[in-house]
Enzyme design. Structure first.
Site, PDB file in Angstrom:
ATOM      1  CB  THR A  13      -7.080   1.761  -9.512  1.00 12.54           C
ATOM      2  OG1 THR A  13      -8.299   1.107  -9.141  1.00 12.54           O
ATOM      3  CG2 THR A  13      -5.996   1.449  -8.491  1.00 12.54           C
ATOM      4  N   GLY A  14      -8.202   3.563 -11.893  1.00 15.33           N
ATOM      5  CA  GLY A  14      -9.246   3.871 -12.869  1.00 15.33           C
ATOM      6  C   GLY A  14      -9.709   5.315 -12.727  1.00 15.33           C
ATOM      7  CB  ALA A  15      -8.113   8.208 -11.170  1.00 19.66           C
ATOM      8  CB  SER A  16      -8.004   7.927 -16.893  1.00 22.02           C
ATOM      9  OG  SER A  16      -8.615   6.694 -17.253  1.00 22.02           O
ATOM     10  CB  SER A  17     -12.640   7.341 -17.579  1.00 23.47           C
ATOM     11  OG  SER A  17     -13.937   7.068 -18.042  1.00 23.47           O
ATOM     12  CB  ILE A  19     -17.107   5.676 -10.958  1.00 20.13           C
ATOM     13  CG1 ILE A  19     -18.551   5.491 -11.466  1.00 20.13           C
ATOM     14  CG2 ILE A  19     -17.038   5.524  -9.447  1.00 20.13           C
ATOM     15  CD1 ILE A  19     -19.127   4.097 -11.261  1.00 20.13           C
ATOM     16  N   GLY A  20     -14.135   6.809 -11.233  1.00 18.52           N
ATOM     17  CA  GLY A  20     -12.815   7.034 -10.628  1.00 18.52           C
ATOM     18  C   GLY A  20     -12.407   8.497 -10.700  1.00 18.52           C
ATOM     19  CB  SER A 142     -21.294  -4.232 -10.097  1.00 21.30           C
ATOM     20  OG  SER A 142     -22.435  -4.647 -10.808  1.00 21.30           O
ATOM     21  CE1 TYR A 155     -17.924  -5.062 -14.213  1.00 21.29           C
ATOM     22  CE2 TYR A 155     -20.198  -5.547 -13.623  1.00 21.29           C
ATOM     23  CZ  TYR A 155     -19.113  -4.682 -13.617  1.00 21.29           C
ATOM     24  OH  TYR A 155     -19.241  -3.448 -13.024  1.00 21.29           O
TER      25      TYR A 155
HETATM   26  P1  NDP Z   1     -15.132   3.787 -17.160  1.00 19.91           P
HETATM   27  O1  NDP Z   1     -14.947   2.903 -18.350  1.00 19.91           O
HETATM   28  O2  NDP Z   1     -15.600   5.184 -17.384  1.00 19.91           O
HETATM   29  O3  NDP Z   1     -13.784   3.825 -16.322  1.00 19.91           O
HETATM   30  C1  NDP Z   1     -13.022   2.684 -16.121  1.00 19.91           C
HETATM   31  C2  NDP Z   1     -11.689   3.113 -15.539  1.00 19.91           C
HETATM   32  O4  NDP Z   1     -10.905   1.919 -15.336  1.00 19.91           O
HETATM   33  C3  NDP Z   1     -10.927   4.008 -16.499  1.00 19.91           C
HETATM   34  O5  NDP Z   1     -10.290   5.019 -15.769  1.00 19.91           O
HETATM   35  C4  NDP Z   1      -9.891   3.070 -17.090  1.00 19.91           C
HETATM   36  O6  NDP Z   1      -8.709   3.797 -17.393  1.00 19.91           O
HETATM   37  C5  NDP Z   1      -9.646   2.119 -15.928  1.00 19.91           C
HETATM   38  N1  NDP Z   1      -9.053   0.874 -16.366  1.00 19.91           N
HETATM   39  C6  NDP Z   1      -9.565  -0.060 -17.202  1.00 19.91           C
HETATM   40  N2  NDP Z   1      -8.662  -1.038 -17.407  1.00 19.91           N
HETATM   41  C7  NDP Z   1      -7.569  -0.703 -16.680  1.00 19.91           C
HETATM   42  C8  NDP Z   1      -6.305  -1.302 -16.466  1.00 19.91           C
HETATM   43  N3  NDP Z   1      -5.958  -2.454 -17.050  1.00 19.91           N
HETATM   44  N4  NDP Z   1      -5.419  -0.672 -15.650  1.00 19.91           N
HETATM   45  C9  NDP Z   1      -5.731   0.504 -15.059  1.00 19.91           C
HETATM   46  N5  NDP Z   1      -6.915   1.102 -15.210  1.00 19.91           N
HETATM   47  C10 NDP Z   1      -7.816   0.507 -16.014  1.00 19.91           C
HETATM   48  O7  NDP Z   1     -16.120   2.996 -16.218  1.00 19.91           O
HETATM   49  P2  NDP Z   1     -16.722   3.294 -14.755  1.00 19.91           P
HETATM   50  O8  NDP Z   1     -16.260   4.566 -14.240  1.00 19.91           O
HETATM   51  O9  NDP Z   1     -18.160   3.028 -14.847  1.00 19.91           O
HETATM   52  O10 NDP Z   1     -16.087   2.074 -13.931  1.00 19.91           O
HETATM   53  C11 NDP Z   1     -15.478   2.223 -12.671  1.00 19.91           C
HETATM   54  C12 NDP Z   1     -15.863   1.076 -11.770  1.00 19.91           C
HETATM   55  O11 NDP Z   1     -17.262   1.156 -11.486  1.00 19.91           O
HETATM   56  C13 NDP Z   1     -15.643  -0.315 -12.375  1.00 19.91           C
HETATM   57  O12 NDP Z   1     -15.015  -1.146 -11.426  1.00 19.91           O
HETATM   58  C14 NDP Z   1     -17.042  -0.811 -12.675  1.00 19.91           C
HETATM   59  O13 NDP Z   1     -17.118  -2.205 -12.593  1.00 19.91           O
HETATM   60  C15 NDP Z   1     -17.826  -0.131 -11.580  1.00 19.91           C
HETATM   61  N6  NDP Z   1     -19.265  -0.024 -11.865  1.00 19.91           N
HETATM   62  C16 NDP Z   1     -19.720   0.724 -12.911  1.00 19.91           C
HETATM   63  C17 NDP Z   1     -21.066   0.792 -13.187  1.00 19.91           C
HETATM   64  C18 NDP Z   1     -21.599   1.591 -14.323  1.00 19.91           C
HETATM   65  O14 NDP Z   1     -22.783   1.397 -14.711  1.00 19.91           O
HETATM   66  N7  NDP Z   1     -20.827   2.499 -14.919  1.00 19.91           N
HETATM   67  C19 NDP Z   1     -22.057   0.089 -12.349  1.00 19.91           C
HETATM   68  C20 NDP Z   1     -21.475  -0.661 -11.272  1.00 19.91           C
HETATM   69  C21 NDP Z   1     -20.144  -0.706 -11.050  1.00 19.91           C
HETATM   70  P3  NDP Z   1      -7.706   3.556 -18.635  1.00 19.91           P
HETATM   71  O15 NDP Z   1      -8.501   3.056 -19.779  1.00 19.91           O
HETATM   72  O16 NDP Z   1      -7.119   4.914 -18.811  1.00 19.91           O
HETATM   73  O17 NDP Z   1      -6.710   2.573 -18.108  1.00 19.91           O
END
Ligand code: NDP
Length: 271
Positions: A13-17, A19-20, A142, A155
């Site tokens: 999940t969250g694979a559009s950006s 870490i995912g 996190s 958060y």
């Molecule tokens: P990004 O903002 O780059 O990515 C977040 C991802 O979550 C996107 O693919 C977004 O896709 C998706 N997302 C957000 N809301 C929804 C929703 N309602 N339904 C489905 N998908 C959703 O952030 P990160 O890659 O950094 O975050 C990924 C994970 O890593 C998170 O859980 C974050 O808490 C965790 N993390 C990140 C850290 C950091 O510093 N970056 C540090 C520690 C943990 P879309 O908008 O297309 O739905």
């Protein structure tokens, strides 16, 4: 590594950006069949096509993880296409930046809806299939899930809740061969701070950190795969995180002050 992950069905999940996306690409490079889930269809389509044109196997399902029926649909579509699930990576996430005294409660609801309830819904529908294959359930957390992070009440609360959920599922399934792993990256260079919600629920729009100095999403993705191979329970990816987990048991007040000073140094800190 490739031998272990070849033909494994992995939902991210969250694979559009961020870490995912890196996790999805890394599993695909290792021969897995990846299912990408998020809301932004053009990004999902682009990443999926990229994976396929490099010889990988992938498809996407447009999913808002805060909507239960979307998560159910994600699992149904995965089963229709690949007939099983080996690994679910609950990675979709949203952050915030505001002190509790200022923040609108709708921000806290939103954080719980995406970070906690999104994990509940996807896990609920995927778990029976993961158990059939003695697979792996992952939560991308996190350091905020191990110790309260000032300015991030919603958060931290959502990640603590995720830990409680996954830990309990681990115990309930101790005899069934389920591997549950919580992975905690450090600050990673992604879009997360841009999309973080402020006190009134608006997106912050900019990062207060020097993003170029942060951990790379690829580093996190590599550790997700290594963590599965090593059957890790919790994987904290920074020394700060490891020291937090250790010292909070011995000198929790000191850890509170360390976090207070560290977070208050951020530009425009809410504390
Ligand atoms: P990004 O903002 O780059 O990515 C977040 C991802 O979550 C996107 O693919 C977004 O896709 C998706 N997302 C957000 N809301 C929804 C929703 N309602 N339904 C489905 N998908 C959703 O952030 P990160 O890659 O950094 O975050 C990924 C994970 O890593 C998170 O859980 C974050 O808490 C965790 N993390 C990140 C850290 C950091 O510093 N970056 C540090 C520690 C943990 P879309 O908008 O297309 O739905």
């Amino acid at each position: 590594m490739r031998k272990l992950f070849k033909d494994k069905v992995v939902i991210i999940t969250g694979a559009s950006s961020g870490i995912g996306e890196a996790i999805a690409r890394t599993f695909a490079l290792n021969g897995s069949k990846v299912v990408l889930a998020a809301r932004t269809e053009p990004r999902l389509s682009e990443i999926t096509n990229d994976i396929k044109s490099s010889g990988g196997e992938a498809f996407y399902v447009k999913t808002d993880v805060s909507i239960e029926s979307d998560c159910k649909n994600l699992i149904i579509k995965t089963i229709e296409k690949y007939s099983g699930i080996d690994i679910l990576v609950n990675n979709a996430g949203l952050s915030m930046r505001a002190s509790f005294i200022d923040v609108d409660t709708k921000v806290l609801h939103r954080l719980m809806d995406v970070n906690f309830w999104g994990t509940v819904y996807c896990t609920k529908y995927a778990l029976p299939y993961i158990l059939e294959r003695k697979g792996t359930l992952i939560g991308v957390s996190s350091v905020a899930g191990f110790h309260g992070l000032p300015g991030r009440t919603g958060y931290s609360a959502s990640k603590f809740a995720m830990h409680g959920l996954l830990e309990t599922i681990r115990i309930e399934n101790l005899k069934k061969g389920l591997h549950v792993m919580i992975i905690a990256p450090g600050f990673t260079s992604t879009e997360i701070r841009k999309h973080a919600l402020t006190a009134d629920g608006q997106e912050q729009g900019e990062s207060p950190l020097q993003e170029q100095d942060l951990m790379s999403p690829q580093y996190v993705a590599d550790w997700v795969l290594k963590g599965i191979r090593k059957k890790k329970r919790n994987k904290l990816l920074t020394w700060d995180g490891k020291l937090t987990a250790l010292f909070q048991r011995i000198v929790p007040d000191l850890v509170d002050w360390a976090y207070y000073y560290e977070m208050s140094k951020e530009p425009k800190s809410p504390i």
